[in-house]
Design a protein around this motif. Structure first.
Motif, PDB file in Angstrom:
ATOM      1  N   SER A  37     -22.790  41.425 -35.267  1.00  0.00           N
ATOM      2  CA  SER A  37     -22.898  42.815 -34.812  1.00  0.00           C
ATOM      3  C   SER A  37     -21.532  43.469 -34.600  1.00  0.00           C
ATOM      4  CB  SER A  37     -23.733  42.888 -33.533  1.00  0.00           C
ATOM      5  OG  SER A  37     -23.092  42.193 -32.481  1.00  0.00           O
ATOM      6  N   GLY A  38     -20.464  42.787 -35.008  1.00  0.00           N
ATOM      7  CA  GLY A  38     -19.130  43.377 -34.948  1.00  0.00           C
ATOM      8  C   GLY A  38     -18.493  43.389 -33.580  1.00  0.00           C
ATOM      9  N   ARG A  39     -18.941  42.504 -32.695  1.00  0.00           N
ATOM     10  CA  ARG A  39     -18.386  42.500 -31.340  1.00  0.00           C
ATOM     11  C   ARG A  39     -17.377  41.390 -31.097  1.00  0.00           C
ATOM     12  NH1 ARG A  39     -23.483  43.387 -27.645  1.00  0.00           N
ATOM     13  NH2 ARG A  39     -24.672  42.576 -29.377  1.00  0.00           N
ATOM     14  N   ARG A  40     -17.055  40.621 -32.140  1.00  0.00           N
ATOM     15  CA  ARG A  40     -15.956  39.659 -32.007  1.00  0.00           C
ATOM     16  C   ARG A  40     -14.679  40.390 -32.391  1.00  0.00           C
ATOM     17  NH1 ARG A  40     -15.542  34.039 -35.195  1.00  0.00           N
ATOM     18  NH2 ARG A  40     -15.111  35.440 -36.915  1.00  0.00           N
ATOM     19  N   ILE A  41     -13.729  40.435 -31.468  1.00  0.00           N
ATOM     20  CA  ILE A  41     -12.485  41.167 -31.684  1.00  0.00           C
ATOM     21  C   ILE A  41     -11.458  40.266 -32.356  1.00  0.00           C
ATOM     22  CG2 ILE A  41     -10.631  42.424 -30.535  1.00  0.00           C
ATOM     23  CD1 ILE A  41     -12.730  42.762 -28.220  1.00  0.00           C
ATOM     24  N   LEU A  42     -11.254  39.105 -31.790  1.00  0.00           N
ATOM     25  CA  LEU A  42     -10.394  38.064 -32.343  1.00  0.00           C
ATOM     26  C   LEU A  42     -11.219  36.785 -32.380  1.00  0.00           C
ATOM     27  CD1 LEU A  42      -7.130  38.913 -30.375  1.00  0.00           C
ATOM     28  CD2 LEU A  42      -7.577  39.362 -32.785  1.00  0.00           C
ATOM     29  N   ARG A  43     -10.682  35.738 -32.937  1.00  0.00           N
ATOM     30  CA  ARG A  43     -11.462  34.524 -33.165  1.00  0.00           C
ATOM     31  C   ARG A  43     -12.207  34.018 -31.927  1.00  0.00           C
ATOM     32  NH1 ARG A  43     -11.987  30.903 -37.167  1.00  0.00           N
ATOM     33  NH2 ARG A  43     -12.365  28.754 -36.611  1.00  0.00           N
ATOM     34  N   THR A  44     -11.647  34.126 -30.750  1.00  0.00           N
ATOM     35  CA  THR A  44     -12.309  33.611 -29.546  1.00  0.00           C
ATOM     36  C   THR A  44     -12.525  34.680 -28.480  1.00  0.00           C
ATOM     37  OG1 THR A  44     -10.202  32.979 -28.568  1.00  0.00           O
ATOM     38  CG2 THR A  44     -11.334  31.303 -29.876  1.00  0.00           C
ATOM     39  N   VAL A  45     -12.489  35.956 -28.859  1.00  0.00           N
ATOM     40  CA  VAL A  45     -12.612  37.049 -27.881  1.00  0.00           C
ATOM     41  C   VAL A  45     -13.693  38.024 -28.336  1.00  0.00           C
ATOM     42  CG1 VAL A  45     -11.396  38.889 -26.655  1.00  0.00           C
ATOM     43  CG2 VAL A  45     -10.164  36.820 -27.313  1.00  0.00           C
ATOM     44  N   SER A  47     -16.426  41.500 -27.279  1.00  0.00           N
ATOM     45  CA  SER A  47     -16.657  42.710 -26.502  1.00  0.00           C
ATOM     46  C   SER A  47     -18.160  42.854 -26.265  1.00  0.00           C
ATOM     47  CB  SER A  47     -16.142  43.927 -27.283  1.00  0.00           C
ATOM     48  OG  SER A  47     -16.484  45.118 -26.613  1.00  0.00           O
ATOM     49  N   PRO A  48     -18.570  43.394 -25.114  1.00  0.00           N
ATOM     50  CA  PRO A  48     -20.002  43.569 -24.868  1.00  0.00           C
ATOM     51  C   PRO A  48     -20.610  44.726 -25.660  1.00  0.00           C
ATOM     52  CG  PRO A  48     -18.749  44.438 -23.035  1.00  0.00           C
ATOM     53  CD  PRO A  48     -17.768  43.777 -23.967  1.00  0.00           C
ATOM     54  N   ARG A  49     -19.763  45.556 -26.259  1.00  0.00           N
ATOM     55  CA  ARG A  49     -20.256  46.724 -26.991  1.00  0.00           C
ATOM     56  C   ARG A  49     -19.571  46.821 -28.357  1.00  0.00           C
ATOM     57  NH1 ARG A  49     -16.593  47.246 -23.533  1.00  0.00           N
ATOM     58  NH2 ARG A  49     -14.755  48.527 -23.769  1.00  0.00           N
ATOM     59  N   PRO A  50     -20.279  47.320 -29.351  1.00  0.00           N
ATOM     60  CA  PRO A  50     -19.645  47.530 -30.655  1.00  0.00           C
ATOM     61  C   PRO A  50     -18.781  48.788 -30.626  1.00  0.00           C
ATOM     62  CG  PRO A  50     -21.929  48.224 -30.734  1.00  0.00           C
ATOM     63  CD  PRO A  50     -21.696  47.644 -29.359  1.00  0.00           C
ATOM     64  N   GLY A  51     -17.956  48.939 -31.628  1.00  0.00           N
ATOM     65  CA  GLY A  51     -17.166  50.154 -31.735  1.00  0.00           C
ATOM     66  C   GLY A  51     -15.702  49.933 -31.443  1.00  0.00           C
ATOM     67  N   PRO A  52     -14.932  51.006 -31.600  1.00  0.00           N
ATOM     68  CA  PRO A  52     -13.484  50.897 -31.428  1.00  0.00           C
ATOM     69  C   PRO A  52     -13.092  50.624 -29.979  1.00  0.00           C
ATOM     70  CG  PRO A  52     -14.121  53.180 -31.767  1.00  0.00           C
ATOM     71  CD  PRO A  52     -15.358  52.352 -31.949  1.00  0.00           C
ATOM     72  N   LEU A  53     -11.963  49.961 -29.824  1.00  0.00           N
ATOM     73  CA  LEU A  53     -11.418  49.658 -28.505  1.00  0.00           C
ATOM     74  C   LEU A  53     -10.125  50.437 -28.307  1.00  0.00           C
ATOM     75  CD1 LEU A  53     -11.902  45.794 -28.589  1.00  0.00           C
ATOM     76  CD2 LEU A  53     -13.336  47.453 -27.412  1.00  0.00           C
ATOM     77  N   THR A  54      -9.752  50.634 -27.065  1.00  0.00           N
ATOM     78  CA  THR A  54      -8.492  51.310 -26.765  1.00  0.00           C
ATOM     79  C   THR A  54      -7.332  50.346 -26.999  1.00  0.00           C
ATOM     80  OG1 THR A  54      -8.419  50.630 -24.452  1.00  0.00           O
ATOM     81  CG2 THR A  54      -9.642  52.661 -24.958  1.00  0.00           C
ATOM     82  N   ASP A  57      -7.388  47.755 -24.339  1.00  0.00           N
ATOM     83  CA  ASP A  57      -8.405  46.730 -24.585  1.00  0.00           C
ATOM     84  C   ASP A  57      -7.894  45.700 -25.594  1.00  0.00           C
ATOM     85  OD1 ASP A  57     -10.188  48.050 -22.901  1.00  0.00           O
ATOM     86  OD2 ASP A  57     -11.222  49.063 -24.547  1.00  0.00           O
ATOM     87  N   LEU A  58      -7.245  46.180 -26.651  1.00  0.00           N
ATOM     88  CA  LEU A  58      -6.726  45.271 -27.675  1.00  0.00           C
ATOM     89  C   LEU A  58      -5.612  44.389 -27.122  1.00  0.00           C
ATOM     90  CD1 LEU A  58      -6.729  47.653 -30.758  1.00  0.00           C
ATOM     91  CD2 LEU A  58      -8.281  45.737 -30.304  1.00  0.00           C
ATOM     92  N   LEU A  59      -4.803  44.936 -26.219  1.00  0.00           N
ATOM     93  CA  LEU A  59      -3.746  44.143 -25.598  1.00  0.00           C
ATOM     94  C   LEU A  59      -4.343  43.038 -24.727  1.00  0.00           C
ATOM     95  CD1 LEU A  59      -0.693  43.892 -25.427  1.00  0.00           C
ATOM     96  CD2 LEU A  59      -0.743  45.454 -23.491  1.00  0.00           C
ATOM     97  N   VAL A  60      -5.397  43.354 -23.979  1.00  0.00           N
ATOM     98  CA  VAL A  60      -6.085  42.340 -23.172  1.00  0.00           C
ATOM     99  C   VAL A  60      -6.715  41.290 -24.084  1.00  0.00           C
ATOM    100  CG1 VAL A  60      -8.044  41.936 -21.619  1.00  0.00           C
ATOM    101  CG2 VAL A  60      -6.463  43.813 -21.170  1.00  0.00           C
ATOM    102  N   ALA A  61      -7.320  41.725 -25.197  1.00  0.00           N
ATOM    103  CA  ALA A  61      -7.923  40.781 -26.143  1.00  0.00           C
ATOM    104  C   ALA A  61      -6.865  39.827 -26.697  1.00  0.00           C
ATOM    105  CB  ALA A  61      -8.601  41.537 -27.283  1.00  0.00           C
ATOM    106  N   ALA A  62      -5.706  40.360 -27.055  1.00  0.00           N
ATOM    107  CA  ALA A  62      -4.628  39.511 -27.575  1.00  0.00           C
ATOM    108  C   ALA A  62      -4.153  38.525 -26.519  1.00  0.00           C
ATOM    109  CB  ALA A  62      -3.468  40.380 -28.058  1.00  0.00           C
ATOM    110  N   SER A  63      -4.093  38.970 -25.268  1.00  0.00           N
ATOM    111  CA  SER A  63      -3.681  38.090 -24.177  1.00  0.00           C
ATOM    112  C   SER A  63      -4.696  36.971 -23.960  1.00  0.00           C
ATOM    113  CB  SER A  63      -3.513  38.907 -22.896  1.00  0.00           C
ATOM    114  OG  SER A  63      -3.202  38.075 -21.815  1.00  0.00           O
ATOM    115  N   LEU A  64      -5.985  37.301 -24.008  1.00  0.00           N
ATOM    116  CA  LEU A  64      -7.026  36.275 -23.867  1.00  0.00           C
ATOM    117  C   LEU A  64      -6.945  35.279 -25.018  1.00  0.00           C
ATOM    118  CD1 LEU A  64     -10.034  38.494 -22.750  1.00  0.00           C
ATOM    119  CD2 LEU A  64      -8.817  36.801 -21.359  1.00  0.00           C
ATOM    120  N   TRP A  65      -6.690  35.775 -26.214  1.00  0.00           N
ATOM    121  CA  TRP A  65      -6.585  34.917 -27.387  1.00  0.00           C
ATOM    122  C   TRP A  65      -5.368  33.998 -27.285  1.00  0.00           C
ATOM    123  CZ3 TRP A  65      -2.807  34.841 -31.280  1.00  0.00           C
ATOM    124  CH2 TRP A  65      -3.122  34.054 -32.389  1.00  0.00           C
TER     125      TRP A  65
END
Length: 127
Positions: A37-45, A47-54, A57-65
């Protein structure tokens, strides 16, 4: 497929890692559904919702990854601390301990570095 509740973890802007989702009760088929459904941002991260992120949000995703012991570096680190720069810089870099596995995936790169960050000192002279 039973519904699970996407975990809300302070400071993660609604995002969660694979491990956090599994701990919250998600099954492997539910993780596969998030991927489809397109909610995986990076390999192990995820999002609860589909669609573009701010950008935040992408910086937090990179940090989690990158992992919990990673340190944001470069122009993005300067921006987080209030420094301005004139152009957009598309690369986000993190320092990670040398015990972490080096990898390069998706929107960011992860490279192993020294386990103890060297301190540089500058000799000053008084006139």
């Amino acid at each position: 497929m039973s519904k699970f509740t996407f975990p809300v973890i302070f400071g993660q802007r609604g995002l969660a890692t694979t491990q956090q989702l599994l701990e919250a009760g998600a099954s492997l088929s539910q993780l596969q559904h998030l991927v489809r459904s397109g909610r995986r941002i990076l390999r192990t991260v995820y999002s609860p919702r589909p669609g573009p992120l701010t950008g935040g949000d992408l910086l937090v995703a990179a940090s989690l990854w990158a992992g919990p012991r990673s340190v944001l570096t470069g122009l993005h680190a300067l921006q987080v601390h209030g420094f301005a720069y004139d152009h957009e810089f598309p690369i986000t870099s993190f320092l990670v301990p040398n015990t972490a596995r080096a990898r390069v995936r998706g929107a960011g790169s992860r490279q192993s570095g020294p386990s103890v960050y060297p301190r540089r000192s500058c000799a000053t002279t008084s006139a």
